[in-house]
Design a protein around this motif. Structure first.
Motif, short mmCIF file in Angstrom:
data_model
loop_
_atom_site.label_atom_id
_atom_site.label_comp_id
_atom_site.label_asym_id
_atom_site.label_seq_id
_atom_site.Cartn_x
_atom_site.Cartn_y
_atom_site.Cartn_z
N ALA A 72 -41.30 32.08 -32.40
CA ALA A 72 -40.96 32.31 -30.99
C ALA A 72 -42.20 32.37 -30.11
CB ALA A 72 -40.17 33.62 -30.86
N LEU A 74 -44.29 34.85 -30.06
CA LEU A 74 -44.52 36.22 -29.60
C LEU A 74 -45.77 36.82 -30.25
CD1 LEU A 74 -40.89 37.61 -29.58
CD2 LEU A 74 -42.37 37.20 -27.61
N PHE A 92 -31.73 37.50 -29.50
CA PHE A 92 -32.04 38.66 -30.34
C PHE A 92 -30.76 39.37 -30.77
CE2 PHE A 92 -35.61 37.92 -27.53
CZ PHE A 92 -36.69 37.99 -28.38
N ARG A 96 -30.61 42.05 -25.12
CA ARG A 96 -31.82 42.18 -24.31
C ARG A 96 -31.66 41.54 -22.94
NH1 ARG A 96 -36.93 41.93 -28.49
NH2 ARG A 96 -35.85 42.98 -30.17
N TRP A 100 -30.80 45.32 -14.56
CA TRP A 100 -30.83 45.35 -13.10
C TRP A 100 -30.62 43.98 -12.48
CZ3 TRP A 100 -34.57 47.51 -16.25
CH2 TRP A 100 -35.60 46.66 -16.64
N LYS A 101 -30.33 42.99 -13.30
CA LYS A 101 -30.03 41.67 -12.74
C LYS A 101 -28.60 41.29 -13.13
CE LYS A 101 -34.68 39.67 -12.81
NZ LYS A 101 -34.84 39.36 -11.39
N ARG A 156 -32.17 26.53 -21.09
CA ARG A 156 -33.53 25.98 -21.15
C ARG A 156 -33.59 24.68 -21.93
NH1 ARG A 156 -35.70 30.94 -19.36
NH2 ARG A 156 -33.62 31.78 -19.14
N ARG B 166 -38.82 45.82 -25.91
CA ARG B 166 -37.95 44.73 -26.39
C ARG B 166 -37.58 43.79 -25.25
NH1 ARG B 166 -33.03 47.25 -28.35
NH2 ARG B 166 -33.34 48.17 -26.33
N LEU B 167 -37.37 44.38 -24.07
CA LEU B 167 -37.08 43.54 -22.90
C LEU B 167 -38.30 42.71 -22.54
CD1 LEU B 167 -35.04 45.88 -20.54
CD2 LEU B 167 -34.21 44.07 -22.01
N ASP B 169 -40.59 41.66 -24.64
CA ASP B 169 -40.66 40.60 -25.64
C ASP B 169 -39.74 39.45 -25.28
OD1 ASP B 169 -42.58 41.20 -27.42
OD2 ASP B 169 -41.27 41.92 -29.02
N ALA B 170 -38.52 39.80 -24.87
CA ALA B 170 -37.55 38.77 -24.50
C ALA B 170 -38.10 37.95 -23.35
CB ALA B 170 -36.21 39.41 -24.13
N ALA B 171 -38.65 38.63 -22.33
CA ALA B 171 -39.18 37.90 -21.18
C ALA B 171 -40.33 37.00 -21.60
CB ALA B 171 -39.65 38.90 -20.11
N LYS B 172 -41.17 37.49 -22.50
CA LYS B 172 -42.28 36.68 -23.01
C LYS B 172 -41.75 35.44 -23.72
CE LYS B 172 -45.47 40.18 -24.14
NZ LYS B 172 -45.94 41.01 -25.26
N SER B 173 -40.70 35.64 -24.52
CA SER B 173 -40.19 34.52 -25.31
C SER B 173 -39.61 33.43 -24.42
CB SER B 173 -39.15 35.00 -26.32
OG SER B 173 -37.90 35.17 -25.69
N PHE B 174 -39.26 33.78 -23.19
CA PHE B 174 -38.77 32.75 -22.27
C PHE B 174 -39.89 32.20 -21.40
CE2 PHE B 174 -34.80 35.15 -23.06
CZ PHE B 174 -34.19 34.15 -23.77
N LEU B 176 -42.19 33.70 -19.45
CA LEU B 176 -42.56 34.29 -18.16
C LEU B 176 -44.05 34.64 -18.17
CD1 LEU B 176 -39.46 34.56 -17.86
CD2 LEU B 176 -39.88 36.68 -16.64
N GLU B 180 -44.84 37.46 -13.58
CA GLU B 180 -43.37 37.39 -13.59
C GLU B 180 -42.79 38.52 -14.45
OE1 GLU B 180 -42.28 32.68 -13.06
OE2 GLU B 180 -43.16 33.35 -14.93
N HIS B 184 -40.21 41.04 -12.76
CA HIS B 184 -38.80 41.00 -13.19
C HIS B 184 -38.45 42.12 -14.17
CE1 HIS B 184 -37.80 37.30 -11.17
NE2 HIS B 184 -38.84 36.69 -11.71
N VAL B 185 -39.42 42.61 -14.92
CA VAL B 185 -39.10 43.57 -15.98
C VAL B 185 -39.74 44.95 -15.74
CG1 VAL B 185 -39.11 43.99 -18.46
CG2 VAL B 185 -38.97 41.65 -17.62
N PRO B 188 -38.82 46.83 -12.03
CA PRO B 188 -37.43 47.33 -11.94
C PRO B 188 -37.14 48.45 -12.92
CG PRO B 188 -37.45 44.93 -12.00
CD PRO B 188 -38.85 45.38 -12.28
N SER B 189 -37.77 48.40 -14.11
CA SER B 189 -37.47 49.47 -15.07
C SER B 189 -38.15 50.77 -14.67
CB SER B 189 -37.87 49.04 -16.49
OG SER B 189 -39.26 49.19 -16.67
#
Lengths: 266, 272
Positions: A72, A74, A92, A96, A100-101, A156, B166-167, B169-174, B176, B180, B184-185, B188-189
Motif C-alpha cells: 500500500a 504505507l 481496511f 476508516r 466529519w465528511k 480511483r 488509522r484514519l 494511514d487511510a488518507a496516506k494510502s489514498f 493525500l 491535505e 482533511h483529517v 477536523p479531528s
C-alpha cells in the motif's frame, strides 16, 4: 480432482518456480523487513499479474499486515527490490471513513480533476448506496460503511486493490453479499486484487491463487482454476490442505496446535 | 375488569398531575419565594437599602438605566473589551497550538513556555500589567487575552496529537499530501477538543473582565459598579451583577450554537 486444481506447493520462497506473468503489476524480489531483532518478512518473492485475484492466508503475526502495508506504500522500502503500481487503493477491516465528511466526500477524498461529485456518485451507485450520498458515516451500518470504503477505493480506478480482512467484522449473511459485490466489481474493473484474510472459505470462494504466509515466508500456494460458483466440490479437500499449511508446522511452540493431536490419534 | 382499568386510569391521571406540578411549579417555587421574602424584608425595613436594594427597586433601576442609555453604552464598552481580548487571546492560542501540535520543533519551542505560563495565576499579573500598560484600556484587554490563550492552546494541541492514526494511514494510502492530511483529517479531528477550549476561554475571559474593569475605569460595567459602590447604590450593583450573569449565559449559548453546527456529524447531535 487434483489435476483440476493446478496445484503447486512450495516449501520455501527460494524454490519459487511459478510461470512468470507478462509484466506483473506487483513485483517483489527477496523482500525482507525487520523491526529491531524481529524479522517480519523474510526474503519474499511475489509477482501479481494484471487482473489477478490473490488471497493471502496467514495466522496472526505471520507478516500479512506488514506485507500489505508495503504494497500500500504505507511503509518505506529503502533499497529494496519492490515494484508496486502508483494507482492502488486499500480497503481496511474497519472502514476508516472520516466521520466529519458526508459519504460522497469520503469517496471523493483526494480526487483530482473536475466532476468529482459525479464520479463519487457513480461509484456509490455501483455499490448500491446511491441513496446515501449525504449520510454521515457514523449513521451507516457495518456493511454499508464497508461498501463506501469499496466505492472510495474503486473510484480511483486502481491497478492494484488491496483488501485487508475487509469483511472480518461483518455478519455471515452480509459477508456473502460482500463477496458477490467484490467479485462483480472485480469483473467490471479488472484490477489486480490482493485480499488478506484468515478465513480459508473466503479465500477459496474468491481467489485465483491462494498464498499461505508463515513467519514472513510464502510456505505454500494453490492455484484454483475451477470457476467460482462451482467450487463447492473441491472446497472440502482444498480447505483441509490449506488448514494443514496454516497450522501444521507449529510444533515446539507454546500453544499445542490441532494437527499433532490428530496424528497421535492415528 | 372495567372497574379495574378505570381505577387505574384515574390513579394514573392524578399521578401525572401531581408529577407535572412538582416539575413545573416546583422548580420556580423556591426562587420566587426567596424574591418575595427579600421584597418583604426590604419593605418592612429588615434589610436596609444600603445593604441590599429591594427587587422592585432593582427592576425599576434596570428600566431607568436601559431607557437613559447608561446601561447599553457601558455594556458595549465591556463587551468590546471581552471581544478584543478574546480575539487576540484565541488567535494566539490557535497559532501556538498549531505550531506545537503539528511539529516536533514547535512543540519543543512552545510547550515548555506555555506550561510555565500556566502556573502563573493571570490575575496576579494585574500590578505588573498596570506598570507596563498604564491604567487605560490596554491592561484590561491584555489580561483577558493572556487568560484566554491557554485553554485554546492546550485543547487544540492535545486534539491534534490525539488524531486517529488509522484514519491518517487511510488518507496516506489514498495519496493525500501532508497538507491535505492536515486539512482533511488532523484539523477536523481536533475540532471537538478545540471547541471545549473555546468554551473555557470564554468563561475565563468574563471572569477576568470583572476584575480588570475595577482598574480605574471611566466606562464599562466595572465603572458602573465602582461608582455605585461610592454612592452605596446597591440597586445598580445588583443590576450589573445580573448583566454579568447574562453575558456568561450568552457566551455559553454562542459556543453551543457553534458546536451544534460544526459537529453535526456526531450521532448524539444528529439524533437531536
Amino acid at each position: 480432482m487434483d489435476a483440476r486444481l493446478g496445484f503447486t506447493a512450495l516449501q520455501s520462497a527460494a524454490g519459487h518456480s511459478d510461470i512468470p506473468h507478462p509484466e506483473p503489476v506487483v513485483r517483489l524480489r527477496d523482500f525482507t523487513r525487520r523491526f529491531g531483532p524481529n524479522t517480519i518478512i523474510d526474503g519474499l518473492d511475489l509477482d501479481i499479474a494484471p487482473g489477478e485475484f490473490i488471497a493471502l492466508l496467514g495466522r496472526s503475526g505471520s507478516g500479512k499486515t506488514t506485507l500489505l502495508r508495503t504494497l500500500a506504500g504505507l511503509d518505506e522500502v529503502r533499497g529494496q527490490d519492490v515494484e508496486v503500481p502508483d494507482s492502488r487503493a486499500v480497503v481496511f477491516q474497519d472502514a476508516r471513513l472520516l466521520p466529519w465528511k458526508p459519504v460522497w466526500k469520503n469517496v471523493a477524498l483526494g480526487l483530482k480533476g473536475d466532476r468529482v461529485r459525479d464520479r463519487s456518485e457513480a461509484a456509490l451507485k455501483e455499490v448500491g448506496l446511491g441513496h446515501r450520498l449525504d449520510a454521515w458515516p457514523l449513521t451507516l451500518s457495518g456493511g454499508e460503511a464497508q461498501r463506501v470504503a469499496l466505492a472510495r477505493a474503486l473510484v480511483r480506478e486502481p491497478k492494484l486493490l488491496l483488501l485487508d480482512e475487509p469483511f472480518a467484522a461483518l455478519d455471515a449473511l452480509t459477508r456473502y453479499r460482500m463477496h458477490d459485490l467484490v467479485l462483480s466489481l472485480w469483473r467490471a474493473h479488472r484490477p489486480a486484487v490482493l485480499i488478506v484474510t484468515h478465513d480459508v472459505e473466503e479465500a477459496i470462494a474468491l481467489a485465483d491463487r491462494v498464498l499461505v504466509l508463515d513467519k514472513g515466508r510464502i510456505v505454500a500456494q494453490e492455484r484454483i482454476t475451477v470457476p467460482r460458483g462451482e467450487r463447492s466440490a473441491i472446497s472440502g479437500r482444498l480447505r483441509e490442505k490449506l488448514l494443514s499449511y496454516l497450522g501444521g508446522e507449529d510444533h515446539g511452540e507454546g500453544v499445542v496446535p490441532f494437527a499433532p493431536i490428530a496424528e497421535a490419534a492415528e | 375488569m372495567t372497574v379495574l382499568t378505570a381505577d387505574r386510569r384515574g390513579h394514573a391521571h392524578g399521578g401525572v398531575q401531581k408529577f407535572s406540578l412538582a416539575r413545573f411549579g416546583g422548580r420556580w417555587l423556591s426562587p420566587v419565594l426567596l424574591l418575595l421574602l427579600w421584597e418583604l424584608g426590604s419593605r418592612s425595613g429588615l434589610i436596609p437599602e444600603r445593604t441590599l436594594a429591594a427587587p422592585s427597586a432593582v427592576i425599576g433601576t434596570l428600566v431607568e438605566m436601559l431607557l437613559s442609555g447608561e446601561l447599553p453604552s457601558n455594556l458595549l464598552v465591556s463587551f468590546a473589551r471581552v471581544a478584543v481580548g478574546l480575539l487576540i487571546g484565541v488567535g494566539l492560542g490557535l497559532a501556538l497550538g498549531l505550531v506545537a501540535g503539528l511539529s516536533r520543533t514547535g512543540e519543543l519551542a512552545v510547550d515548555p513556555l506555555m506550561q510555565i505560563k500556566r502556573t502563573i495565576p493571570v490575575l496576579a499579573l494585574t500590578p505588573l500589567f498596570i506598570v507596563w500598560f498604564g491604567i487605560g484600556e490596554t491592561p484590561k484587554i491584555a489580561l483577558i487575552a493572556f487568560a484566554a490563550v491557554f485553554p485554546v492552546y492546550l485543547n487544540l494541541y492535545s486534539g491534534i496529537r490525539g488524531v486517529d492514526l488509522r484514519l491518517l494511514d487511510a488518507a496516506k494510502s489514498f495519496g493525500l499530501s501532508r497538507w491535505e492530511q492536515i486539512w482533511h483529517v488532523v484539523l477536523p479531528s481536533a475540532l471537538p477538543s478545540l471547541l471545549v477550549g473555546l468554551r473555557y476561554a470564554l468563561s475565563v475571559a468574563i471572569l477576568v473582565l470583572v476584575v480588570a474593569e475595577q482598574i480605574n475605569a471611566s466606562a464599562g460595567l466595572g465603572y458602573l459598579i465602582n461608582n455605585a459602590r461610592d454612592f452605596m447604590r446597591t440597586d445598580i450593583i445588583v443590576v450589573c451583577l445580573m448583566v454579568y450573569a447574562i453575558l456568561g449565559l450568552g457566551a455559553d449559548w454562542l459556543v453551543r450554537t457553534v458546536e451544534a453546527r460544526a459537529l453535526i456529524w456526531r450521532p448524539s447531535i444528529v439524533e437531536q
